[in-house]
Design an enzyme around this catalytic site. Structure first.
Site, mmCIF file in Angstrom:
data_model
loop_
_atom_site.group_PDB
_atom_site.id
_atom_site.type_symbol
_atom_site.label_atom_id
_atom_site.label_comp_id
_atom_site.label_asym_id
_atom_site.label_seq_id
_atom_site.Cartn_x
_atom_site.Cartn_y
_atom_site.Cartn_z
ATOM 1 C CG HIS A 195 -4.532 -0.743 4.935
ATOM 2 N ND1 HIS A 195 -3.981 0.000 3.909
ATOM 3 C CD2 HIS A 195 -5.473 -1.531 4.369
ATOM 4 C CE1 HIS A 195 -4.553 -0.342 2.774
ATOM 5 N NE2 HIS A 195 -5.465 -1.277 3.020
ATOM 6 C CG HIS B 260 -4.268 3.842 3.424
ATOM 7 N ND1 HIS B 260 -3.313 3.100 4.105
ATOM 8 C CD2 HIS B 260 -4.719 4.764 4.314
ATOM 9 C CE1 HIS B 260 -3.202 3.546 5.351
ATOM 10 N NE2 HIS B 260 -4.047 4.568 5.498
ATOM 11 C CG HIS C 222 -8.736 14.107 -2.210
ATOM 12 N ND1 HIS C 222 -7.677 14.125 -3.097
ATOM 13 C CD2 HIS C 222 -9.242 12.849 -2.260
ATOM 14 C CE1 HIS C 222 -7.549 12.927 -3.657
ATOM 15 N NE2 HIS C 222 -8.486 12.138 -3.169
ATOM 16 C CB CYS D 187 -0.916 -0.006 1.223
ATOM 17 S SG CYS D 187 -1.800 1.547 1.472
ATOM 18 C CG ASP E 178 -2.782 14.919 -4.282
ATOM 19 O OD1 ASP E 178 -3.716 14.168 -3.947
ATOM 20 O OD2 ASP E 178 -2.145 14.767 -5.364
ATOM 21 C CG HIS F 61 -7.026 9.029 0.188
ATOM 22 N ND1 HIS F 61 -7.097 7.725 -0.243
ATOM 23 C CD2 HIS F 61 -7.258 9.798 -0.909
ATOM 24 C CE1 HIS F 61 -7.332 7.698 -1.544
ATOM 25 N NE2 HIS F 61 -7.450 8.947 -1.973
#
Ligand code: AMP
Length: 113
Positions: free
Chosen positions: A46, A97, A101, A4, A30, A99
């Site tokens: 995870h 995984h 933004h 990952c 990012d 996340h």
């Protein structure tokens, strides 16, 4: 998860532009920003996607939003911002995984889909 990408970033095996870290989450910029401010917030444990969020692990999601609020203030996003999580194939999730933004620093598109 040994294969990952974000687990490798969390482990320090792959560098990142870190903006926040504590025992349970990491936030970093990012690599391909879609806005002047584009930060990813990830749980260190995870969790593959929002499909896998349960009553057992959802506390970290609330904590991520607590830190989003702090980072938005720190990054000067006083005119608003957007938080997105992509899930699965139709959601165009590319890193499996969980996340979030955090994007802002400009007037974002009204198009969401
Ligand atoms: P998603 O498409 O929602 O799964 O988002 C994955 C995000 O990870 C994309 O916006 C990528 O630009 C970003 N990304 C991929 N590799 C890295 C990296 N090494 N460091 C920072 N961001 C990355």
């Amino acid at each position: 998860m040994s294969d990952c990408l974000f687990c490798k970033i969390i482990a320090g095996e792959i560098p990142c532009d870190k903006v926040y870290e504590d025992e349970t989450i990491l936030a970093f910029r990012d690599i391909n920003p879609q806005a002047p401010v584009h930060i990813l917030l990830v749980p260190k444990a995870h969790i593959a996607s929002s499909y896998e969020v349960t009553s057992q692990n959802c506390q970290v999601v609330g904590h991520i939003f607590e830190i989003i609020s702090q980072l938005a203030e720190h990054e000067g996003l006083h005119n608003g911002y957007r938080v997105v999580t992509n899930c699965g194939a139709d959601g165009c999730q590319s890193v499996h995984h969980l996340h979030f933004h955090l994007m802002g620093g400009k007037k974002l598109s009204e198009q969401m889909g």
